[in-house]
Scaffold this active site. Structure first.
Site, PDB file in Angstrom:
ATOM      1  N   CYS A 120       0.799  -1.237   0.000  1.00  0.00           N
ATOM      2  CA  CYS A 120       0.000   0.000   0.000  1.00  0.00           C
ATOM      3  C   CYS A 120       0.830   1.285   0.000  1.00  0.00           C
ATOM      4  O   CYS A 120       0.377   2.300  -0.516  1.00  0.00           O
ATOM      5  CB  CYS A 120      -1.007   0.001   1.143  1.00  0.00           C
ATOM      6  SG  CYS A 120      -0.316  -0.373   2.752  1.00  0.00           S
ATOM      7  N   LYS A 188      -5.792  -8.733  11.411  1.00  0.00           N
ATOM      8  CA  LYS A 188      -5.689  -7.293  11.190  1.00  0.00           C
ATOM      9  C   LYS A 188      -7.059  -6.782  10.789  1.00  0.00           C
ATOM     10  O   LYS A 188      -7.630  -7.213   9.783  1.00  0.00           O
ATOM     11  CB  LYS A 188      -4.659  -6.990  10.106  1.00  0.00           C
ATOM     12  CG  LYS A 188      -4.495  -5.494   9.858  1.00  0.00           C
ATOM     13  CD  LYS A 188      -3.432  -5.232   8.817  1.00  0.00           C
ATOM     14  CE  LYS A 188      -3.274  -3.748   8.542  1.00  0.00           C
ATOM     15  NZ  LYS A 188      -2.248  -3.494   7.537  1.00  0.00           N
ATOM     16  N   GLU A 226      -8.180 -17.144  11.102  1.00  0.00           N
ATOM     17  CA  GLU A 226      -7.045 -16.516  10.417  1.00  0.00           C
ATOM     18  C   GLU A 226      -5.726 -16.985  11.042  1.00  0.00           C
ATOM     19  O   GLU A 226      -4.769 -17.304  10.346  1.00  0.00           O
ATOM     20  CB  GLU A 226      -7.129 -14.986  10.516  1.00  0.00           C
ATOM     21  CG  GLU A 226      -8.140 -14.326   9.584  1.00  0.00           C
ATOM     22  CD  GLU A 226      -7.640 -14.241   8.145  1.00  0.00           C
ATOM     23  OE1 GLU A 226      -6.553 -14.761   7.862  1.00  0.00           O
ATOM     24  OE2 GLU A 226      -8.356 -13.660   7.298  1.00  0.00           O
ATOM     25  N   LYS A 241      -3.996  -6.726  15.434  1.00  0.00           N
ATOM     26  CA  LYS A 241      -3.867  -5.297  15.170  1.00  0.00           C
ATOM     27  C   LYS A 241      -5.237  -4.715  14.864  1.00  0.00           C
ATOM     28  O   LYS A 241      -5.928  -5.283  14.015  1.00  0.00           O
ATOM     29  CB  LYS A 241      -2.931  -5.083  13.978  1.00  0.00           C
ATOM     30  CG  LYS A 241      -2.696  -3.627  13.619  1.00  0.00           C
ATOM     31  CD  LYS A 241      -1.825  -3.483  12.397  1.00  0.00           C
ATOM     32  CE  LYS A 241      -1.605  -2.008  12.071  1.00  0.00           C
ATOM     33  NZ  LYS A 241      -0.790  -1.771  10.912  1.00  0.00           N
ATOM     34  N   TYR A 306       4.429   2.851  19.275  1.00  0.00           N
ATOM     35  CA  TYR A 306       5.078   4.130  19.016  1.00  0.00           C
ATOM     36  C   TYR A 306       5.668   4.723  20.291  1.00  0.00           C
ATOM     37  O   TYR A 306       6.379   5.713  20.245  1.00  0.00           O
ATOM     38  CB  TYR A 306       4.086   5.093  18.357  1.00  0.00           C
ATOM     39  CG  TYR A 306       3.647   4.577  17.002  1.00  0.00           C
ATOM     40  CD1 TYR A 306       4.468   4.734  15.890  1.00  0.00           C
ATOM     41  CD2 TYR A 306       2.462   3.861  16.850  1.00  0.00           C
ATOM     42  CE1 TYR A 306       4.116   4.218  14.661  1.00  0.00           C
ATOM     43  CE2 TYR A 306       2.088   3.344  15.620  1.00  0.00           C
ATOM     44  CZ  TYR A 306       2.925   3.530  14.536  1.00  0.00           C
ATOM     45  OH  TYR A 306       2.567   2.995  13.328  1.00  0.00           O
TER      46      TYR A 306
HETATM   47 ZN    ZN Z   1      -1.093  -2.426   3.244  1.00  0.00          ZN
END
Ligand code: ZN
Length: 315
Positions: A120, A188, A226, A241, A306
């Site tokens: 992406c 995700k 998954e 996530k 982060y």
């Molecule tokens: Zn992506």
């Protein structure tokens, strides 16, 4: 009989030393992974410093600081000079992440280099795969993901982390890279909490959304399916996530599977606390430590956050 309770749980809460003696969950910097963004041009983010972009040169300096602070692992994202339909920047030999890997490998040989494997940031349309008639096609995308993962390992990556959510991508990468640890973004979700990341990575889709491949936030059982598939295809670590809105999923994955479980404390989770802290609504450090403790308590063995650099200073 006394009217007063014999069991008094407050007894062990009286002092900080007593509390720490019986603490069930402890944060250990060794379990944290710092995300880093590398780009041809730097882009400072003053509000959300951990979402800044570094040039390769700056990245080496930043990694050096992280190593000095005791951080053991980083997760690399790249922003290429040019984007195209085939995500060339993701897999070419001198792509931005590949350049960063070669330099970091040399300068900081002990630092664990994990790379995000997705398209992406590199596609002109911003989707995580190849687009045909407005649809992200699965199997054609796999070939490019494998190419990307192999190029990362050739350039020095210790582990690859596919985040695209195509079916079969772990198996495809595993076939090409039998020796490389795969940290799979197994569960995700198509989440609203990725906003600040998309800006940092320049990866917002120009049309449509990612609901056709990322998971529906309403589904927890599907997350286990998954995970099961990814493990069977050869994943070494299963990731959930985002983290905070999905603590139940982290817990469920932890209970079902005996492999290491990772959680990604995403940019929106970080930004909410940062923004509230900046406005004086809460104390950033306390809220961050509580968030990370909750993710760990839910069952995450490793945490991508982060706050990793800040945490190194706080601990
Ligand atoms: Zn992506």
């Amino acid at each position: 009989m006394s009217a007063f309770p014999a069991t008094r749980l407050r007894r062990l809460r009286r002092t900080d030393a007593l509390r720490s003696l019986v603490r069930e969950t402890r944060l250990d910097l060794d379990a944290f992974v710092m995300p880093l963004f590398v780009a041809p041009e730097p882009l400072r983010n003053d509000e959300l410093p951990a979402l800044s972009r570094f040039t390769v040169e700056e990245l080496v300096a930043e990694a050096g600081e992280l190593v000095r602070l005791g951080v053991k692992a980083v997760l690399l994202f790249g922003i290429p000079e040019d984007k195209d339909e085939d995500a060339t920047g993701a897999w070419e030999d001198d792509g931005i992440v590949q350049q960063a890997l070669r330099t970091l490998r040399q300068e900081h040989p002990g630092l664990v280099l994990v790379t995000d494997v997705c398209l992406c940031e590199y596609t002109s349309h911003g989707h995580c795969g190849v687009l045909r008639d407005g649809e992200v096609v699965n199997d054609e995308t796999l070939e490019l993901l494998v190419r990307t993962a192999v190029s990362h390992v050739d350039a020095g990556a210790d582990a690859v982390a596919p985040s695209d959510m195509m079916d079969g991508r772990v198996g495809a990468i595993r076939e090409a890279l039998p020796e490389t640890p795969i940290v799979s973004y197994a569960a995700k979700y198509a989440s609203a909490f990725y906003g600040p990341f998309r800006e940092a990575a320049g990866s917002a889709p120009s049309s449509g959304d990612r609901k056709g491949y990322q998971m529906d936030p309403a589904n927890a059982r599907e997350a286990l399916r998954e995970c099961e598939l990814d493990l069977a295809e050869g994943a070494d670590v299963l990731m959930v996530k985002p983290a905070l809105p999905y603590l139940d999923v982290i817990r469920a994955v932890r209970e079902r599977f005996d492999c290491p479980v990772a959680a990604y404390n995403v940019s929106g989770e970080y930004a909410m606390v940062k923004a509230a802290g900046a406005r004086g609504h809460l104390d950033e450090r306390q809220a961050a430590l509580e968030s990370l403790t909750a993710i760990s308590r839910a069952g995450a063995d490793l945490i991508v956050s982060y706050w990793t650099k800040d945490l190194a200073a706080w601990l």
